[in-house]
Design a protein around this motif. Sequence first.
Motif, PDB file in Angstrom:
ATOM      1  N   VAL A  12       0.862  -1.179   0.000  1.00 45.01           N
ATOM      2  CA  VAL A  12       0.000   0.000   0.000  1.00 45.01           C
ATOM      3  C   VAL A  12       0.896   1.225   0.000  1.00 45.01           C
ATOM      4  N   LEU A  13       0.628   2.146  -0.895  1.00 43.81           N
ATOM      5  CA  LEU A  13       1.499   3.299  -1.100  1.00 43.81           C
ATOM      6  C   LEU A  13       0.738   4.604  -0.831  1.00 43.81           C
ATOM      7  N   PRO A  14       1.433   5.597  -0.251  1.00 43.28           N
ATOM      8  CA  PRO A  14       0.782   6.857   0.119  1.00 43.28           C
ATOM      9  C   PRO A  14       0.662   7.811  -1.067  1.00 43.28           C
ATOM     10  N   ALA A  15      -0.117   7.407  -2.071  1.00 41.23           N
ATOM     11  CA  ALA A  15      -0.259   8.211  -3.282  1.00 41.23           C
ATOM     12  C   ALA A  15      -1.473   7.723  -4.062  1.00 41.23           C
ATOM     13  N   THR A  16      -1.874   8.492  -5.046  1.00 37.65           N
ATOM     14  CA  THR A  16      -2.980   8.088  -5.907  1.00 37.65           C
ATOM     15  C   THR A  16      -2.487   7.101  -6.956  1.00 37.65           C
ATOM     16  N   PRO A  51      -4.364   4.561 -15.132  1.00 39.47           N
ATOM     17  CA  PRO A  51      -3.248   4.391 -14.208  1.00 39.47           C
ATOM     18  C   PRO A  51      -3.276   3.044 -13.481  1.00 39.47           C
ATOM     19  N   HIS A  52      -3.841   2.012 -14.138  1.00 44.11           N
ATOM     20  CA  HIS A  52      -4.135   0.788 -13.396  1.00 44.11           C
ATOM     21  C   HIS A  52      -3.241  -0.407 -13.713  1.00 44.11           C
ATOM     22  N   ARG A  53      -2.600  -0.439 -14.873  1.00 39.47           N
ATOM     23  CA  ARG A  53      -1.760  -1.608 -15.154  1.00 39.47           C
ATOM     24  C   ARG A  53      -0.669  -1.274 -16.166  1.00 39.47           C
ATOM     25  N   PHE A  54       0.511  -1.790 -15.869  1.00 38.87           N
ATOM     26  CA  PHE A  54       1.658  -1.674 -16.767  1.00 38.87           C
ATOM     27  C   PHE A  54       2.414  -2.993 -16.716  1.00 38.87           C
ATOM     28  N   THR A  55       2.569  -3.616 -17.870  1.00 35.97           N
ATOM     29  CA  THR A  55       3.290  -4.883 -17.951  1.00 35.97           C
ATOM     30  C   THR A  55       4.308  -4.800 -19.072  1.00 35.97           C
ATOM     31  N   VAL A  56       5.524  -5.225 -18.757  1.00 38.42           N
ATOM     32  CA  VAL A  56       6.580  -5.252 -19.759  1.00 38.42           C
ATOM     33  C   VAL A  56       7.229  -6.618 -19.721  1.00 38.42           C
ATOM     34  N   ARG A  57       7.566  -7.150 -20.896  1.00 29.54           N
ATOM     35  CA  ARG A  57       8.170  -8.490 -20.971  1.00 29.54           C
ATOM     36  C   ARG A  57       9.212  -8.516 -22.081  1.00 29.54           C
ATOM     37  N   LEU A  68       7.751  -7.958 -15.902  1.00 28.61           N
ATOM     38  CA  LEU A  68       7.340  -7.159 -14.749  1.00 28.61           C
ATOM     39  C   LEU A  68       5.895  -6.739 -14.952  1.00 28.61           C
ATOM     40  N   ASP A  69       5.080  -6.976 -13.951  1.00 29.78           N
ATOM     41  CA  ASP A  69       3.661  -6.644 -14.032  1.00 29.78           C
ATOM     42  C   ASP A  69       3.282  -5.792 -12.825  1.00 29.78           C
ATOM     43  N   PHE A  70       2.783  -4.584 -13.087  1.00 34.11           N
ATOM     44  CA  PHE A  70       2.345  -3.664 -12.047  1.00 34.11           C
ATOM     45  C   PHE A  70       0.838  -3.485 -12.176  1.00 34.11           C
ATOM     46  N   ILE A  71       0.107  -3.859 -11.131  1.00 28.79           N
ATOM     47  CA  ILE A  71      -1.343  -3.683 -11.113  1.00 28.79           C
ATOM     48  C   ILE A  71      -1.674  -2.745  -9.959  1.00 28.79           C
ATOM     49  N   ILE A  72      -2.339  -1.639 -10.261  1.00 29.11           N
ATOM     50  CA  ILE A  72      -2.537  -0.554  -9.296  1.00 29.11           C
ATOM     51  C   ILE A  72      -4.026  -0.310  -9.093  1.00 29.11           C
ATOM     52  N   SER A  73      -4.445  -0.207  -7.862  1.00 36.00           N
ATOM     53  CA  SER A  73      -5.850   0.067  -7.569  1.00 36.00           C
ATOM     54  C   SER A  73      -5.957   1.119  -6.475  1.00 36.00           C
ATOM     55  N   ALA A  80      -3.008   3.968  -2.610  1.00 32.73           N
ATOM     56  CA  ALA A  80      -3.154   3.001  -3.697  1.00 32.73           C
ATOM     57  C   ALA A  80      -2.484   1.695  -3.316  1.00 32.73           C
ATOM     58  N   ALA A  81      -3.027   0.595  -3.807  1.00 33.83           N
ATOM     59  CA  ALA A  81      -2.419  -0.717  -3.634  1.00 33.83           C
ATOM     60  C   ALA A  81      -1.694  -1.087  -4.920  1.00 33.83           C
ATOM     61  N   LEU A  82      -0.469  -1.535  -4.772  1.00 30.58           N
ATOM     62  CA  LEU A  82       0.316  -2.004  -5.909  1.00 30.58           C
ATOM     63  C   LEU A  82       0.526  -3.503  -5.765  1.00 30.58           C
ATOM     64  N   ARG A  83       0.063  -4.248  -6.740  1.00 25.89           N
ATOM     65  CA  ARG A  83       0.372  -5.680  -6.826  1.00 25.89           C
ATOM     66  C   ARG A  83       1.446  -5.831  -7.898  1.00 25.89           C
TER      67      ARG A  83
END
Length: 227
Positions: A12-16, A51-57, A68-73, A80-83
């Motif tokens: 959990v991150l202190p940002a939007t 601003p919800h998902r970024f995946t690079v392979r 790398l897969d970043f899923i943000i909610s 915001a939660a970063l998975r």
Amino acid sequence: MGKEFEIEREVVLPATPEEVFAAVTTGTANWMFPTPAPEPDSPMVRNWEPPHRFTVRQDGEDGWFNALDFIISARDGGTAALRYVHSGIFTDDWDSQYDGASRHTDFYHHTLGQYLRYFGGKSAVYAEVNGPSASSFPTALESVKKSLGVAAVDETVRLELPGLAPADAVVDYLNPYFLGLRTPDAMYRVFGRNNFGGTVDVSAHLFGGNAGAERAWQSYLDGVFTA
């Protein structure tokens, strides 16, 4: 022969979500190390959903890949939660590589949280310093902690590095592998890569008024391990 791995974290991150997405795509020098700005149409970018998902392979020969897969909610309170999922194939010394990558992941995510909380919206000048070969012995990081007077997380220590103005630094991260120091205008990350067959290295995220920091840390490390 290679063997697949997967490192998964949720923080959990202190940002939007917008701020987190910017940090993990175009602002990596502020908390990790500089990476090329992604091109959404690149074959390497598998998901680009701001601003919800970024995946690079990246794929290579013989089935090798690194992803790398970043899923943000969004969460309540403007957080915001970063998975995060890092997957791929290690080809040599699987256990050591996995251990090193896993521990680095935790440190980088902590630093991301520190950036968003204390320096969000600012851009850093990034510098990196490698310790001398003498810093590769098993207790090398402990020598740095002792030299700096570091004993516990959340304490404040006085940084007096060669050629750099003295500054008070908060110890924001501390374990047998890494040390995090935060001043009002910089984050210094000390990597005990001596635990993984390397040297003690330092990265600096400089948000202003830090001229000479790279040279100061190099002089400091050289002094600790050649005295």
